[in-house]
Write a protein that holds these residues in place. Structure first.
Motif, PDB file in Angstrom:
ATOM      1  N   ARG A  52       0.840  -1.209   0.000  1.00  0.00           N
ATOM      2  CA  ARG A  52       0.000   0.000   0.000  1.00  0.00           C
ATOM      3  C   ARG A  52       0.870   1.252   0.000  1.00  0.00           C
ATOM      4  O   ARG A  52       0.583   2.223  -0.686  1.00  0.00           O
ATOM      5  CB  ARG A  52      -0.915  -0.004   1.224  1.00  0.00           C
ATOM      6  N   GLU A  53       1.954   1.204   0.777  1.00  0.00           N
ATOM      7  CA  GLU A  53       2.839   2.367   0.850  1.00  0.00           C
ATOM      8  C   GLU A  53       3.579   2.575  -0.471  1.00  0.00           C
ATOM      9  O   GLU A  53       3.801   3.724  -0.884  1.00  0.00           O
ATOM     10  CB  GLU A  53       3.825   2.185   1.998  1.00  0.00           C
ATOM     11  N   GLN A  54       3.959   1.491  -1.126  1.00  0.00           N
ATOM     12  CA  GLN A  54       4.673   1.618  -2.392  1.00  0.00           C
ATOM     13  C   GLN A  54       3.774   2.167  -3.491  1.00  0.00           C
ATOM     14  O   GLN A  54       4.245   2.875  -4.389  1.00  0.00           O
ATOM     15  CB  GLN A  54       5.262   0.276  -2.811  1.00  0.00           C
ATOM     16  N   ALA A  55       2.505   1.839  -3.431  1.00  0.00           N
ATOM     17  CA  ALA A  55       1.573   2.406  -4.412  1.00  0.00           C
ATOM     18  C   ALA A  55       1.547   3.931  -4.281  1.00  0.00           C
ATOM     19  O   ALA A  55       1.607   4.656  -5.280  1.00  0.00           O
ATOM     20  CB  ALA A  55       0.175   1.828  -4.199  1.00  0.00           C
ATOM     21  N   GLN A  56       1.499   4.415  -3.057  1.00  0.00           N
ATOM     22  CA  GLN A  56       1.507   5.858  -2.835  1.00  0.00           C
ATOM     23  C   GLN A  56       2.852   6.469  -3.198  1.00  0.00           C
ATOM     24  O   GLN A  56       2.919   7.580  -3.728  1.00  0.00           O
ATOM     25  CB  GLN A  56       1.162   6.158  -1.374  1.00  0.00           C
ATOM     26  N   ALA A  57       3.935   5.735  -2.916  1.00  0.00           N
ATOM     27  CA  ALA A  57       5.268   6.261  -3.188  1.00  0.00           C
ATOM     28  C   ALA A  57       5.505   6.477  -4.674  1.00  0.00           C
ATOM     29  O   ALA A  57       6.272   7.363  -5.071  1.00  0.00           O
ATOM     30  CB  ALA A  57       6.330   5.315  -2.616  1.00  0.00           C
ATOM     31  N   GLY A  59       3.200   7.402  -6.712  1.00  0.00           N
ATOM     32  CA  GLY A  59       2.224   8.364  -7.206  1.00  0.00           C
ATOM     33  C   GLY A  59       0.917   7.751  -7.641  1.00  0.00           C
ATOM     34  O   GLY A  59       0.024   8.457  -8.134  1.00  0.00           O
ATOM     35  N   GLU A  61      -2.719   5.644  -7.010  1.00  0.00           N
ATOM     36  CA  GLU A  61      -3.783   5.632  -6.016  1.00  0.00           C
ATOM     37  C   GLU A  61      -4.028   4.196  -5.575  1.00  0.00           C
ATOM     38  O   GLU A  61      -4.473   3.357  -6.350  1.00  0.00           O
ATOM     39  CB  GLU A  61      -5.064   6.228  -6.621  1.00  0.00           C
ATOM     40  N   GLY A  62      -3.704   3.881  -4.338  1.00  0.00           N
ATOM     41  CA  GLY A  62      -3.864   2.528  -3.834  1.00  0.00           C
ATOM     42  C   GLY A  62      -5.239   2.315  -3.234  1.00  0.00           C
ATOM     43  O   GLY A  62      -5.803   3.206  -2.604  1.00  0.00           O
ATOM     44  N   GLU A  63      -5.771   1.104  -3.411  1.00  0.00           N
ATOM     45  CA  GLU A  63      -7.119   0.806  -2.926  1.00  0.00           C
ATOM     46  C   GLU A  63      -7.244  -0.676  -2.592  1.00  0.00           C
ATOM     47  O   GLU A  63      -6.776  -1.533  -3.333  1.00  0.00           O
ATOM     48  CB  GLU A  63      -8.158   1.197  -3.979  1.00  0.00           C
ATOM     49  N   ARG A 253      -3.624   3.706 -10.840  1.00  0.00           N
ATOM     50  CA  ARG A 253      -4.335   3.107  -9.727  1.00  0.00           C
ATOM     51  C   ARG A 253      -3.828   1.691  -9.483  1.00  0.00           C
ATOM     52  O   ARG A 253      -3.502   0.965 -10.423  1.00  0.00           O
ATOM     53  CB  ARG A 253      -5.846   3.043  -9.997  1.00  0.00           C
TER      54      ARG A 253
END
Length: 353
Positions: A52-57, A59, A61-63, A253
Motif C-alpha cells: 500500500r505504501e509503495q503504491a503511494q510512493a 504516485g 492511487e492505492g485501494e 491506480r
C-alpha cells in the motif's frame, strides 16, 4: 493544585479512565491490524502492508478491494490489480468482471506458488501462463537457503526497469505457454519434485521461468510464481522492490484484491464499508454529531457516567478522624491516647497537603 482537585475526580475514577483508555487502545489496535500472511494490514515480516505504501510512493492511487464488483466501476486503463495467493476460487460472475477488466485495458498481476486457485483465474480471464506448483531450488544462486533462489535472468521489457534479478521465497516455476518471460532462474536451478531439499538423480538442472507477461485483449496479465516476493521481508531482497515500483509506476491506480483472501481486520473492513456507502456515511456522521450535541447540551450526562465508578468527594471511613482513631487503636492497642492522637494528626496533615 493537584490533578484530583483540578478535575474534581477521585482516584477510582482516574484508575477507571486509565484502564478504559488502555482497553480501548488495545481493542482499536487489535481491530485495525492483521496477522494473516500476505495481509495488507499485517506489518509483520509475512504481511503485505508495504505494498500500500509503495503504491503511494510511486504516485499511484492505492485501494483495497473486498468485492469484485469494483472491477465493473473502475476505469481499466491505467489500473493494475494485484491478486496474491487467493484462498478460494473466483466464481463465474467474478471471473466475468475480471475478464472484462483485462480485455478493456486493465493489468492483472497474479502471484501464486501452488496454483490451486490462481490457475483457474488465469484460465478464466484468457491468460495462457500457468503456475506449475513445484518447488524451485538453487544451490548456487540463492539467498541464505536453496529454497530462496535468485532469478538473475531478466528480460529487457519496460516493466523490468532497474531490475537486475528477483529473489524468491519457496517459489514455483511458471509455464509460459507462449507468454513473454520476464524473469527466470539461473542455469543451475532445479525443481525439487519430492521436496526433500536435495538434488536427486531424477531432478533436472536448468533455467526455469518465474515471471511472465502476456496481452489479453487490450490489457495484459502478469504471472509471478511466488506471492512471498511481495511480503514486507522479501521486498528488501535484491530488486524485488524495484520490480514492484516498476509495475506500479506505470499505472495510475493499484487495486489490491482481497476479495478471495482473509486477513482484513474488522475495523478496517468497517471503514471500507462506510467509505463505499455514501448513505451510510451520512448516517454515521449524523449519529456522531447527535452524540456530540447531546453531551454539549447536557454535560451532566458525562459526569454521571464517570461518577458510576464511585463517589469522588465522599471520604472513606478510614479517612475520617474517628475512623482513623479506631483504625490506629485496633492496630496498636498498646499506644496511649496522646500518641494515637499525634499519629492521627500527622496522617490528616499529610492528606491535606
Amino acid at each position: 493544585m493537584g490533578l484530583r482537585e483540578r478535575f474534581d475526580v477521585g482516584y477510582p475514577q482516574l484508575v477507571l479512565v486509565a484502564l478504559t483508555v488502555v482497553t480501548v487502545v488495545g481493542l482499536v489496535l487489535a481491530a485495525s491490524t492483521s496477522s494473516a500472511a500476505f495481509g495488507s494490514y499485517n506489518d509483520a515480516w509475512d504481511g503485505a502492508s508495504e505494498l500500500r505504501e509503495q503504491a503511494q510512493a510511486t504516485g499511484a492511487e492505492g485501494e483495497i478491494v473486498r468485492n469484485t464488483s469494483r472491477y465493473a466501476s473502475v476505469s481499466p486503463n491505467g489500473t493494475v490489480a494485484v491478486v496474491l495467493s487467493p484462498e478460494s476460487d473466483y466464481g463465474p460472475r467474478e471471473t466475468d468482471r475480471l475478464r472484462s477488466f483485462v480485455r478493456n485495458g486493465g493489468t492483472l498481476l497474479v502471484a501464486e506458488d501452488v496454483g490451486q486457485h490462481a490457475n483457474g483465474l488465469l484460465d478464466a480471464v484468457g491468460a495462457r501462463a500457468r503456475v506449475t506448483g513445484q518447488l524451485l531450488r538453487d544451490e548456487q544462486y540463492s539467498y541464505q537457503s536453496t529454497a530462496l533462489p535468485i532469478a538473475p535472468n531478466i528480460s529487457n521489457a519496460s516493466l523490468m526497469t532497474d531490475v537486475d534479478k528477483l529473489t524468491l521465497n519457496h517459489g514455483s516455476p511458471v509455464a509460459p505457454n507462449g507468454a513473454t518471460v520476464l524473469a527466470s532462474s539461473s542455469e543451475v536451478a532445479y525443481v525439487d519434485s519430492d521436496r526433500d531439499g536435495e538434488l536427486d538423480d531424477a531432478e533436472e538442472i536448468g533455467t526455469k521461468p518465474v515471471a511472465t507477461a502476456e496481452s489479453v485483449g487490450d490489457g495484459r496479465v502478469l504471472v509471478v510464481g511466488d506471492p512471498s516476493l511481495f511480503i514486507n521481508a522479501m521486498l528488501e531482497r535484491s530488486d524485488n522492490l524495484a520490480f514492484v515500483r516498476s509495475v506500479f509506476g506505470v499505472h495510475e491506480r493499484v487495486l489490491l484484491d482481497y476479495s478471495h483472501a482473509g486477513g482484513l481486520p474488522p475495523l478496517s473492513v468497517a471503514l471500507l464499508v462506510v467509505r463505499d456507502a455514501p448513505l451510510l456515511q451520512i448516517v454515521v456522521g449524523a449519529l456522531g454529531i447527535g452524540v456530540i450535541g447531546l453531551f454539549a447540551r447536557y454535560p451532566g450526562i458525562a459526569r454521571r457516567l464517570v461518577d458510576r465508578a464511585g463517589p469522588a468527594d465522599e471520604p472513606s471511613l478510614a479517612s475520617r478522624p474517628e475512623g482513623l482513631a479506631a483504625f490506629v487503636r485496633e492496630r496498636h492497642p498498646d499506644w496511649d491516647d496522646e500518641r494515637t492522637e499525634r499519629v492521627i494528626q500527622g496522617i490528616m496533615a499529610r492528606r491535606e497537603e
